[in-house]
Design a protein around this motif. Structure first.
Motif, PDB file in Angstrom:
ATOM      1  N   PHE A 140      59.171 -14.943  66.323  1.00  0.00           N
ATOM      2  CA  PHE A 140      58.410 -15.993  66.995  1.00  0.00           C
ATOM      3  C   PHE A 140      57.485 -15.386  68.040  1.00  0.00           C
ATOM      4  N   LYS A 141      57.987 -14.386  68.760  1.00  0.00           N
ATOM      5  CA  LYS A 141      57.192 -13.743  69.807  1.00  0.00           C
ATOM      6  C   LYS A 141      55.957 -13.072  69.207  1.00  0.00           C
ATOM      7  N   ALA A 142      56.142 -12.410  68.060  1.00  0.00           N
ATOM      8  CA  ALA A 142      55.023 -11.720  67.409  1.00  0.00           C
ATOM      9  C   ALA A 142      53.973 -12.726  66.927  1.00  0.00           C
ATOM     10  N   PHE A 143      54.433 -13.832  66.348  1.00  0.00           N
ATOM     11  CA  PHE A 143      53.505 -14.861  65.861  1.00  0.00           C
ATOM     12  C   PHE A 143      52.762 -15.509  67.025  1.00  0.00           C
ATOM     13  N   PHE A 144      53.506 -15.797  68.103  1.00  0.00           N
ATOM     14  CA  PHE A 144      52.912 -16.392  69.299  1.00  0.00           C
ATOM     15  C   PHE A 144      51.825 -15.470  69.854  1.00  0.00           C
ATOM     16  N   ALA A 145      52.131 -14.153  69.902  1.00  0.00           N
ATOM     17  CA  ALA A 145      51.174 -13.171  70.427  1.00  0.00           C
ATOM     18  C   ALA A 145      49.926 -13.088  69.546  1.00  0.00           C
ATOM     19  N   LYS A 146      50.116 -13.194  68.226  1.00  0.00           N
ATOM     20  CA  LYS A 146      48.995 -13.133  67.297  1.00  0.00           C
ATOM     21  C   LYS A 146      48.053 -14.321  67.500  1.00  0.00           C
ATOM     22  N   ILE A 147      48.627 -15.512  67.635  1.00  0.00           N
ATOM     23  CA  ILE A 147      47.813 -16.711  67.861  1.00  0.00           C
ATOM     24  C   ILE A 147      47.130 -16.639  69.224  1.00  0.00           C
ATOM     25  N   TYR A 148      47.852 -16.133  70.225  1.00  0.00           N
ATOM     26  CA  TYR A 148      47.292 -16.031  71.579  1.00  0.00           C
ATOM     27  C   TYR A 148      46.080 -15.092  71.595  1.00  0.00           C
ATOM     28  N   ALA A 149      46.140 -14.049  70.765  1.00  0.00           N
ATOM     29  CA  ALA A 149      45.047 -13.069  70.735  1.00  0.00           C
ATOM     30  C   ALA A 149      43.796 -13.603  70.050  1.00  0.00           C
ATOM     31  N   SER A 150      43.949 -14.677  69.271  1.00  0.00           N
ATOM     32  CA  SER A 150      42.794 -15.253  68.567  1.00  0.00           C
ATOM     33  C   SER A 150      41.778 -15.826  69.556  1.00  0.00           C
ATOM     34  N   LYS A 151      40.512 -15.698  69.224  1.00  0.00           N
ATOM     35  CA  LYS A 151      39.449 -16.197  70.104  1.00  0.00           C
ATOM     36  C   LYS A 151      38.866 -17.523  69.621  1.00  0.00           C
ATOM     37  N   SER A 152      39.517 -18.149  68.645  1.00  0.00           N
ATOM     38  CA  SER A 152      39.026 -19.427  68.142  1.00  0.00           C
ATOM     39  C   SER A 152      39.611 -20.580  68.951  1.00  0.00           C
ATOM     40  N   LEU A 153      38.863 -21.683  69.022  1.00  0.00           N
ATOM     41  CA  LEU A 153      39.355 -22.862  69.740  1.00  0.00           C
ATOM     42  C   LEU A 153      40.587 -23.445  69.047  1.00  0.00           C
ATOM     43  N   ARG A 154      40.679 -23.285  67.729  1.00  0.00           N
ATOM     44  CA  ARG A 154      41.818 -23.797  66.978  1.00  0.00           C
ATOM     45  C   ARG A 154      43.132 -23.195  67.461  1.00  0.00           C
ATOM     46  N   SER A 155      43.072 -21.976  67.995  1.00  0.00           N
ATOM     47  CA  SER A 155      44.291 -21.304  68.438  1.00  0.00           C
ATOM     48  C   SER A 155      44.981 -22.067  69.567  1.00  0.00           C
ATOM     49  N   PHE A 156      44.222 -22.800  70.374  1.00  0.00           N
ATOM     50  CA  PHE A 156      44.820 -23.560  71.469  1.00  0.00           C
ATOM     51  C   PHE A 156      45.668 -24.709  70.929  1.00  0.00           C
ATOM     52  N   TYR A 157      45.188 -25.326  69.857  1.00  0.00           N
ATOM     53  CA  TYR A 157      45.957 -26.405  69.223  1.00  0.00           C
ATOM     54  C   TYR A 157      47.252 -25.853  68.614  1.00  0.00           C
ATOM     55  N   ILE A 158      47.149 -24.705  67.943  1.00  0.00           N
ATOM     56  CA  ILE A 158      48.331 -24.085  67.326  1.00  0.00           C
ATOM     57  C   ILE A 158      49.336 -23.665  68.388  1.00  0.00           C
ATOM     58  N   LEU A 159      48.851 -23.114  69.499  1.00  0.00           N
ATOM     59  CA  LEU A 159      49.743 -22.737  70.596  1.00  0.00           C
ATOM     60  C   LEU A 159      50.469 -23.960  71.153  1.00  0.00           C
ATOM     61  N   GLY A 160      49.775 -25.097  71.187  1.00  0.00           N
ATOM     62  CA  GLY A 160      50.405 -26.338  71.637  1.00  0.00           C
ATOM     63  C   GLY A 160      51.507 -26.775  70.695  1.00  0.00           C
ATOM     64  N   ILE A 161      51.260 -26.646  69.389  1.00  0.00           N
ATOM     65  CA  ILE A 161      52.288 -26.985  68.397  1.00  0.00           C
ATOM     66  C   ILE A 161      53.519 -26.106  68.596  1.00  0.00           C
ATOM     67  N   LEU A 162      53.304 -24.814  68.774  1.00  0.00           N
ATOM     68  CA  LEU A 162      54.418 -23.884  68.973  1.00  0.00           C
ATOM     69  C   LEU A 162      55.185 -24.210  70.245  1.00  0.00           C
ATOM     70  N   ASN A 163      54.446 -24.513  71.312  1.00  0.00           N
ATOM     71  CA  ASN A 163      55.092 -24.854  72.572  1.00  0.00           C
ATOM     72  C   ASN A 163      55.925 -26.128  72.439  1.00  0.00           C
ATOM     73  N   GLY A 164      55.442 -27.096  71.650  1.00  0.00           N
ATOM     74  CA  GLY A 164      56.179 -28.339  71.446  1.00  0.00           C
ATOM     75  C   GLY A 164      57.487 -28.143  70.711  1.00  0.00           C
ATOM     76  N   LEU A 165      57.618 -27.026  69.995  1.00  0.00           N
ATOM     77  CA  LEU A 165      58.833 -26.740  69.237  1.00  0.00           C
ATOM     78  C   LEU A 165      59.814 -25.860  69.995  1.00  0.00           C
ATOM     79  N   LEU A 166      59.420 -25.403  71.192  1.00  0.00           N
ATOM     80  CA  LEU A 166      60.309 -24.558  71.984  1.00  0.00           C
ATOM     81  C   LEU A 166      61.499 -25.367  72.504  1.00  0.00           C
TER      82      LEU A 166
END
Length: 220
Positions: A116-142
């Motif tokens: 999970f940490k590796a996937f989270f880091a990969k999404i965080y490193a993305s420079k697309s606006l979509r990454s913020f939505y995906i990070l929110g989804i991941l945070n909602g599942l924590l």
């Protein structure tokens, strides 16, 4: 099951100012550091992140509400479910108020686990606006005690749509405080105001817990 959506909204609102901002403060800081580094506009980025959280909550609500149809079998089952939720709610509020350190220990962070940490880091490193939505989804599942609490209410709500409504109300109630936390990170994460709201949310939850127990007893 009878639900007081206004009360649910208020509990979620105060809990988000205290518990959610406190527990997710590190993620909010990291998120807005990413926004600053990439020269993004903070409002749409934080809004996308929070919409991602709400999407996860709606899914959780639908799953819990659908699985909880069993609580509608008879008044005794519903009463037992209400009493259980009331006890858990009061106990959780007491932990927030008197033992916040213990509470943090029973909320294990998936961000510390390899995959999970590796996937989270990969999404965080993305420079697309979509990454913020995906990070929110991941945070909602924590793992989060507040989410557990509202999921329990959704479980006893009597259906997937009602479960989604409960988790949707929770998500909307947390939207403004978490959105402001992202935009005004330094102020809200260091302010004494956060501690005051933290205690208010605990008192409200304890009161709602006793009220829920009372409603459950009335069904017997």
């Amino acid at each position: 099951m009878e639900l007081d959506f206004f009360l649910i909204f208020n509990i979620a609102f105060f809990a988000s100012i205290g518990h959610c901002i406190g527990m997710c403060g590190g993620i909010v800081l990291a998120l807005n550091s990413k926004i600053a580094q990439n020269h993004f506009s903070p409002v749409p980025c934080n809004l996308l992140y929070n919409l991602g959280r709400i999407s996860s909550y709606l899914l959780i609500g639908a799953l819990c509400g659908g699985a909880g149809k069993v609580f509608e079998i008879n008044p005794y089952t519903k009463g037992g479910a209400l009493i259980f939720i009331g006890i858990v709610t009061s106990a959780f509020g007491a932990l927030i108020l008197f033992a916040p350190k213990f509470l943090s220990k029973i909320e294990p962070s998936l961000t510390q686990k390899g995959g999970f940490k590796a996937f989270f880091a990969k999404i965080y490193a993305s420079k697309s606006l979509r990454s913020f939505y995906i990070l929110g989804i991941l945070n909602g599942l924590l793992p989060c005690g507040i989410v557990y609490y509202f999921a329990l209410i959704a479980l006893a709500s009597g259906g997937a749509l009602r479960g989604m409504a409960i988790m949707g109300i929770f998500g909307v109630a947390t939207l403004i405080p978490m959105l402001l936390a992202g935009i005004l990170t330094n102020l809200l994460l260091t302010s004494r105001f956060k501690d005051i709201m933290f205690k208010i949310s605990a008192v409200v939850m304890i009161g709602f817990g006793f009220y829920t127990i009372y409603k459950g007893i009335k069904l017997f």
